[in-house]
Design a protein around this motif. Structure first.
Motif, mmCIF file in Angstrom:
data_model
loop_
_atom_site.group_PDB
_atom_site.id
_atom_site.type_symbol
_atom_site.label_atom_id
_atom_site.label_comp_id
_atom_site.label_asym_id
_atom_site.label_seq_id
_atom_site.Cartn_x
_atom_site.Cartn_y
_atom_site.Cartn_z
ATOM 1 N N ILE A 250 54.233 42.742 37.013
ATOM 2 C CA ILE A 250 53.898 42.808 35.586
ATOM 3 C C ILE A 250 53.097 41.578 35.163
ATOM 4 C CG2 ILE A 250 54.876 42.807 33.256
ATOM 5 C CD1 ILE A 250 57.213 44.444 34.391
ATOM 6 N N LEU A 251 53.549 40.399 35.596
ATOM 7 C CA LEU A 251 52.855 39.167 35.196
ATOM 8 C C LEU A 251 51.472 39.069 35.825
ATOM 9 C CD1 LEU A 251 55.817 36.624 35.291
ATOM 10 C CD2 LEU A 251 54.676 37.576 33.281
ATOM 11 N N TRP A 252 51.367 39.411 37.109
ATOM 12 C CA TRP A 252 50.054 39.398 37.745
ATOM 13 C C TRP A 252 49.153 40.499 37.200
ATOM 14 C CZ3 TRP A 252 51.520 38.454 43.595
ATOM 15 C CH2 TRP A 252 51.815 37.094 43.765
ATOM 16 N N GLY A 253 49.745 41.563 36.698
ATOM 17 C CA GLY A 253 48.948 42.652 36.142
ATOM 18 C C GLY A 253 48.222 42.265 34.869
ATOM 19 N N VAL A 254 48.871 41.448 34.026
ATOM 20 C CA VAL A 254 48.232 41.039 32.764
ATOM 21 C C VAL A 254 47.452 39.731 32.908
ATOM 22 C CG1 VAL A 254 49.988 42.213 31.395
ATOM 23 C CG2 VAL A 254 50.326 39.817 32.004
ATOM 24 N N LEU A 255 47.654 39.010 34.014
ATOM 25 C CA LEU A 255 46.990 37.719 34.200
ATOM 26 C C LEU A 255 45.462 37.792 34.167
ATOM 27 C CD1 LEU A 255 47.208 34.680 34.809
ATOM 28 C CD2 LEU A 255 47.335 35.268 37.248
ATOM 29 N N PRO A 256 44.806 38.785 34.822
ATOM 30 C CA PRO A 256 43.335 38.796 34.805
ATOM 31 C C PRO A 256 42.741 38.885 33.407
ATOM 32 C CG PRO A 256 44.174 40.294 36.474
ATOM 33 C CD PRO A 256 45.344 39.868 35.666
ATOM 34 N N ILE A 257 43.471 39.464 32.459
ATOM 35 C CA ILE A 257 42.962 39.561 31.090
ATOM 36 C C ILE A 257 42.836 38.170 30.485
ATOM 37 C CG2 ILE A 257 43.400 40.522 28.797
ATOM 38 C CD1 ILE A 257 45.055 42.715 30.194
ATOM 39 N N ALA A 258 43.894 37.367 30.628
ATOM 40 C CA ALA A 258 43.855 35.995 30.105
ATOM 41 C C ALA A 258 42.844 35.140 30.861
ATOM 42 C CB ALA A 258 45.256 35.378 30.186
ATOM 43 N N LEU A 259 42.774 35.330 32.181
ATOM 44 C CA LEU A 259 41.832 34.543 32.978
ATOM 45 C C LEU A 259 40.381 34.864 32.615
ATOM 46 C CD1 LEU A 259 43.464 34.596 36.536
ATOM 47 C CD2 LEU A 259 43.208 32.629 35.017
ATOM 48 N N THR B 90 31.482 52.946 40.147
ATOM 49 C CA THR B 90 30.803 51.922 39.353
ATOM 50 C C THR B 90 30.307 50.787 40.238
ATOM 51 O OG1 THR B 90 32.192 52.436 37.449
ATOM 52 C CG2 THR B 90 31.073 50.300 37.444
ATOM 53 N N VAL B 91 31.139 50.394 41.188
ATOM 54 C CA VAL B 91 30.761 49.320 42.106
ATOM 55 C C VAL B 91 29.552 49.708 42.933
ATOM 56 C CG1 VAL B 91 31.508 47.993 44.106
ATOM 57 C CG2 VAL B 91 33.076 48.374 42.211
ATOM 58 N N LEU B 92 29.561 50.940 43.448
ATOM 59 C CA LEU B 92 28.460 51.399 44.287
ATOM 60 C C LEU B 92 27.179 51.601 43.481
ATOM 61 C CD1 LEU B 92 30.375 53.980 46.515
ATOM 62 C CD2 LEU B 92 29.607 51.685 47.149
ATOM 63 N N ALA B 93 27.328 51.900 42.193
ATOM 64 C CA ALA B 93 26.150 52.138 41.351
ATOM 65 C C ALA B 93 25.469 50.832 40.945
ATOM 66 C CB ALA B 93 26.551 52.913 40.102
ATOM 67 N N ALA B 94 26.184 49.709 41.023
ATOM 68 C CA ALA B 94 25.594 48.431 40.622
ATOM 69 C C ALA B 94 25.830 47.378 41.700
ATOM 70 C CB ALA B 94 26.200 47.979 39.293
ATOM 71 N N ILE C 142 28.194 40.368 45.476
ATOM 72 C CA ILE C 142 28.632 39.010 45.811
ATOM 73 C C ILE C 142 30.053 38.771 45.317
ATOM 74 C CG2 ILE C 142 28.202 36.559 45.423
ATOM 75 C CD1 ILE C 142 25.232 37.182 45.261
ATOM 76 N N GLY C 143 30.327 39.208 44.090
ATOM 77 C CA GLY C 143 31.665 39.036 43.542
ATOM 78 C C GLY C 143 32.723 39.732 44.364
ATOM 79 N N GLY D 265 35.242 35.465 41.793
ATOM 80 C CA GLY D 265 34.984 36.900 41.861
ATOM 81 C C GLY D 265 35.233 37.592 40.551
ATOM 82 N N LEU D 266 36.279 37.176 39.831
ATOM 83 C CA LEU D 266 36.589 37.758 38.523
ATOM 84 C C LEU D 266 35.478 37.482 37.527
ATOM 85 C CD1 LEU D 266 38.637 39.109 36.562
ATOM 86 C CD2 LEU D 266 39.601 36.828 36.191
ATOM 87 N N ALA D 267 34.924 36.277 37.559
ATOM 88 C CA ALA D 267 33.852 35.907 36.632
ATOM 89 C C ALA D 267 32.608 36.757 36.845
ATOM 90 C CB ALA D 267 33.511 34.422 36.783
ATOM 91 N N GLN D 268 32.390 37.230 38.082
ATOM 92 C CA GLN D 268 31.192 37.998 38.387
ATOM 93 C C GLN D 268 31.415 39.510 38.304
ATOM 94 O OE1 GLN D 268 28.977 36.740 41.864
ATOM 95 N NE2 GLN D 268 29.762 34.651 41.714
ATOM 96 N N THR D 269 32.650 39.931 38.086
ATOM 97 C CA THR D 269 32.923 41.368 37.993
ATOM 98 C C THR D 269 33.709 41.663 36.713
ATOM 99 O OG1 THR D 269 34.896 41.117 39.401
ATOM 100 C CG2 THR D 269 32.830 41.689 40.486
#
Length: 336
Positions: free
Chosen positions: A37-46, A168-172, A178-179, A111-115
């Motif tokens: 649960i905590l790791w699931g919401v972490l990328p939003i804050a990051l 989406t990944v394959l389309a762009a 790189i990300g 990687g998160l910053a680029q995707t």
């Protein structure tokens, strides 16, 4: 040939004793769900914090805050590791765990910053898969037939659930390629860290290991960080940054403790449900809180895939090994 003339056998080095789980799999399962649960919401804050700060400052702050909180808690409980205990610690294993955890933090943020949060969680799921395979190979953990079937269901569920995201990944490719490569490397680094930490549980408690990791990692990132930039943050960005630090303490603390009680190969299956939490969290939060993150649209196909992933994870997590006959004087132990 007489016995006197036979060569004296060379002394053999005894193999390193591998860590064994306590068998309290229910506790391990509960702790792993807290982590998910905590790791699931972490990328939003990051995602919000990396729009205001560089990845090194964010990572340094997370490690520093985590170290300060955990140091205070262990100090109040008089549970700080003694010098004698630290001398008996395998510093080689600790260096491996520290180095690969540091690499995971920095690479994942890059990687998160680029995707996007959803995309990052798709690719970072290689981490628990690699950890599970490594646990089977190194710690000789085993799956029952039901658990192998659960792994098949989980894999099918991911293929269905992330069908739209992968399109989406394959389309762009130029935007995400790189990300995504960085995220794959980050996943491999995390798997190495997790396996090294599990073996370190032979010598230190989970809280002692995390205290050392946080402190050393904070020192490693300090020369590359810019603490002065913290003064430019808005209240929302400060809130997200502090949440990331507290999230680190609780989530990694629960994860480290779960490794002590449950097989890493089964724990990895529960970890695999983390991206579902991320997508649902982004969808829910975006409809109630105006955050600078584009919500992910969950289709009927994605919902079906999510149900398959959860079902497969449950089958792996709760499928017990058959009990082997006990030897006289041997205590029984539950296994998950």
């Amino acid at each position: 040939m007489s016995l006197e003339n036979q060569p004296t056998p060379l002394p053999t080095q005894s193999p390193m004793k591998l860590h064994e789980s306590s068998g309290r799999w229910q506790l391990g399962l509960g702790l792993s769900l807290v982590t998910v649960i905590l790791w699931g919401v972490l990328p939003i804050a990051l995602k919000i914090t990396v729009q205001a700060l560089d990845i090194y400052t964010v990572t340094w702050f997370r490690f520093s805050l985590s170290f300060g909180i955990l140091f205070g808690i262990l100090g109040l409980r008089q549970q700080l590791p003694s010098l004698e205990k630290l001398r008996g610690t395998s510093w080689k294993l600790l260096a491996i765990a520290t180095g690969f955890l540091s690499a995971n933090y920095a690479l994942y943020l890059q990687g998160l910053a680029q995707t996007s949060p959803a995309n990052a969680q798709v690719f970072i799921q290689l981490a628990p898969v690699l950890m599970g395979l490594g646990a089977i190979a190194i710690f000789k953990e085993r799956y029952t037939l039901r658990q192998w079937a659960g792994l098949g269901i989980l894999t099918l569920g991911f293929a269905v659930f992330f069908h739209e995201q992968l399109q989406t990944v394959l389309a762009a490719p130029r935007t995400y390629l790189i990300g995504n490569i960085i995220l794959v490397i980050a996943a491999a680094a995390w798997a190495v860290y997790a396996l090294a930490q599990k073996q370190l549980l032979q010598q230190l408690s989970s809280s002692e290991i995390m205290l050392l990791l946080y402190g050393i990692c904070a020192l490693l990132f300090l020369p590359f960080s810019s603490p002065i930039n913290l003064l430019t943050l808005t209240p929302l960005e400060w809130g997200m940054l502090i949440f990331c630090g507290v999230n680190t303490v609780v989530a990694y603390g629960a994860f480290a403790e779960s490794l002590a009680h449950w097989d890493a190969s089964k724990l990895s299956a529960v970890m695999a449900t983390t991206p579902i939490v991320t997508l649902i969290a982004v969808w829910v939060i975006s409809r109630g809180i105006p955050l600078p993150i584009t919500p992910e649209e969950l289709t009927v196909l994605a919902v079906i895939g999510a149900m398959l992933v959860v079902s497969g994870s449950v089958a792996i997590a709760l499928g017990k090994r058959p009990h082997s006959p006990r030897k006289p004087g041997q205590f029984s132990q539950k296994s998950g």
